[in-house]
Motif scaffolding. Sequence first.
Motif, PDB file in Angstrom:
ATOM      1  N   LYS A 132       0.823  -1.222   0.000  1.00 46.03           N
ATOM      2  CA  LYS A 132       0.000   0.000   0.000  1.00 46.03           C
ATOM      3  C   LYS A 132       0.854   1.268   0.000  1.00 46.03           C
ATOM      4  N   THR A 133       2.181   1.108   0.154  1.00 47.53           N
ATOM      5  CA  THR A 133       3.030   2.304   0.134  1.00 47.53           C
ATOM      6  C   THR A 133       3.342   2.735  -1.306  1.00 47.53           C
ATOM      7  N   PRO A 303      -5.692   7.539   3.568  1.00 49.10           N
ATOM      8  CA  PRO A 303      -5.379   6.546   2.526  1.00 49.10           C
ATOM      9  C   PRO A 303      -6.565   6.211   1.608  1.00 49.10           C
ATOM     10  N   ARG A 304      -7.790   6.471   2.084  1.00 50.17           N
ATOM     11  CA  ARG A 304      -8.971   6.147   1.255  1.00 50.17           C
ATOM     12  C   ARG A 304      -9.989   7.264   1.407  1.00 50.17           C
TER      13      ARG A 304
END
Length: 326
Positions: A132-133, A303-304
């Motif tokens: 996810k990075t 992040p979302r």
Amino acid sequence: MYRKVAAALAVGLLAASMAACGDGGKGTDTPKDDGKITLGFSQVGAESGWRTANTKSIQESAAAAGYELKFSDAQGKQENQIKALRSFIAQKVDVIAFSPVVESGWDTVLKEAKDAGIPVILTDRAVDSADKTLYKTFIGSDFVKEGVVSGEWLVKQYEGKTDPVNIVELQGTTGSAPANDRKKGFADAIAKAPNLKIIASQSGDFTRAGGKQVMEAFLKAHKDIDVLFAHNDDMGLGALEAIEAAGKKPGTDITIITIDAVKDGMQALADGKFNFIAECSPLLGPQLMDLVKKVKNGEAVEPRIVTNETTFTQEQAKAALPDRKY
Ligand code: GYE
């Protein structure tokens, strides 16, 4: 103790004076990068009304924010998107944003962007990378939820009835996040009513032509279609032509559920040819531009980021149509 405090103070003073000459010691306060933000954006293509509205939103918001936008249309091909991303990396853009055609196969190029120090924002569609990075954030709709609300609406229409209900499904682009997620959400929701069955499901690639062609085949193969669930308005609109050509009345003989709520879809709903639309907003531009600035400046971002959306019945579409912008 005194010496420690003095040392800390000295370090603090030194840091402050260095910060004041942040341009490398020339002694002025002008930031060294006074240029525009350059954003590289790789778009899926121009397959639907949704996509056209999304492109317009991105182009207009980038202009309003004063960014230099390098816009690339992948014409529905992942290989074109990978090429575009590599070209953005070579051009050293400040930020890359893209709407991935399909979910898989992005790790290598995303790693290249990361190694080049260029932040990436996923727009509209997700990737399935485990790391996810490789991107800073993902802004877009909850596609599973769109499928769920569509299925739940249908279950309600047949509440208390046990006769078999035959559903055909027009899927979006194979391997794309919205096709995968909408299919799953819908299937989960209708599982509560065992008489509701998907008797055929195939991709119409999110296009009108695809929707028409596949619906023609469905109508030939199955005499008893009760419901059409199309993963977007455009495929539903294409299917209308096939249904009418087969001498059936869309919205009456066949119940039609679609996703997006673009103007043409809303018109079909208001006209009684569609029965229900789950909205998916293409107007991601303004929020995207805010995120671009933040990631460029190294600020933390969620992040979302999930888009707000609603659903429409025929009556609600009639009321909403006059103000519909896209
Ligand atoms: O629903 C469809 C388009 O990714 C949400 O792509 C988007 C989808 C949209 O082609 O019309």
